[in-house]
Design an enzyme around this catalytic site. Sequence first.
Site, mmCIF file in Angstrom:
data_model
loop_
_atom_site.group_PDB
_atom_site.id
_atom_site.type_symbol
_atom_site.label_atom_id
_atom_site.label_comp_id
_atom_site.label_asym_id
_atom_site.label_seq_id
_atom_site.Cartn_x
_atom_site.Cartn_y
_atom_site.Cartn_z
ATOM 1 N N LYS A 68 -21.436 -4.927 -3.802
ATOM 2 C CA LYS A 68 -21.245 -6.367 -3.969
ATOM 3 C C LYS A 68 -22.511 -7.088 -4.430
ATOM 4 C CE LYS A 68 -17.351 -6.810 -0.779
ATOM 5 N NZ LYS A 68 -16.772 -7.555 0.368
ATOM 6 N N ASP A 105 -13.592 -13.365 -1.168
ATOM 7 C CA ASP A 105 -13.532 -13.177 0.287
ATOM 8 C C ASP A 105 -13.606 -14.521 1.008
ATOM 9 O OD1 ASP A 105 -13.353 -10.390 0.304
ATOM 10 O OD2 ASP A 105 -15.530 -10.132 0.244
#
Length: 275
Positions: A68, A105
């Site tokens: 990420k 997210d």
Amino acid sequence: MMAARRAAVLGSPIAHSLSPVLHRAAYAELGLGDWSYDRFEIDEAGLPGFVAELDDSWAGLSLTMPLKRAIIPLLDEISDTAASVEAVNTVVLREDGRRVGDNTDIPGMIAALRERGVDKVESAAVLGAGATASSALAALARICAGPVTAYVRSEARAEEMRGWGDRLGVEVRTAAWERAADAFASPLVVATTPAGTTDALAAAVPDAVGTLFDVLYDPWPTRLAAAWSYRGGKVVGGLDLLVHQAVLQVEQMTGRVPAPLGAMRAAGETALAAR
């Protein structure tokens, strides 16, 4: 007729990922029969080479750990949301060749809570201090009016969480993990720890509780989530988060809005039940 397009989830380990199940269910529901979604075991060392070989058949990528942050230098642009936590879980490959990163997210957490009727809270608690905890703080920055208490195992972790709070505009207070059961007095508790970490806390769940957001989804329910439900509290689970963030990914990659939340959740539940 739209040309066949490709997408995939990258990470290591990746075999457990439910992302292919969710995205493929969306493609089927949306009538995107020529679209495919795969998984690739890629670590940080292999990421630049993989990205360099993407051609114009690719629509997007989903990134999980440990990629990420590693993906960011390989992109042309990232959203403010992704920049706020230095983490990208979504890459959209635009027709002009630009690679644009986002983080679904954070809005996924907010959407999962909203679905259960949690729009605003006066305070909150976070169990843990890893990458998911920073995303939780970013989500709480938008829905929590007061302080967030983070329960952590070391002063280094405490300092890290306070630093994220300063950056995200959240008043973060920290407490030792040994006091984690104190979190249960908060109207919203977000558990961001690995499987098994909160099991010992299940016996300490009080009679009156608010909402628990436990980011795990396998095995489910966790002991903490089961105890919370038994006490009559609201529980938001990891599958809720996974589905809501995937909905946003599908919408960005395909341009089709809204993505089929119900079909994606049903596919995820079926896949988990089969494990």
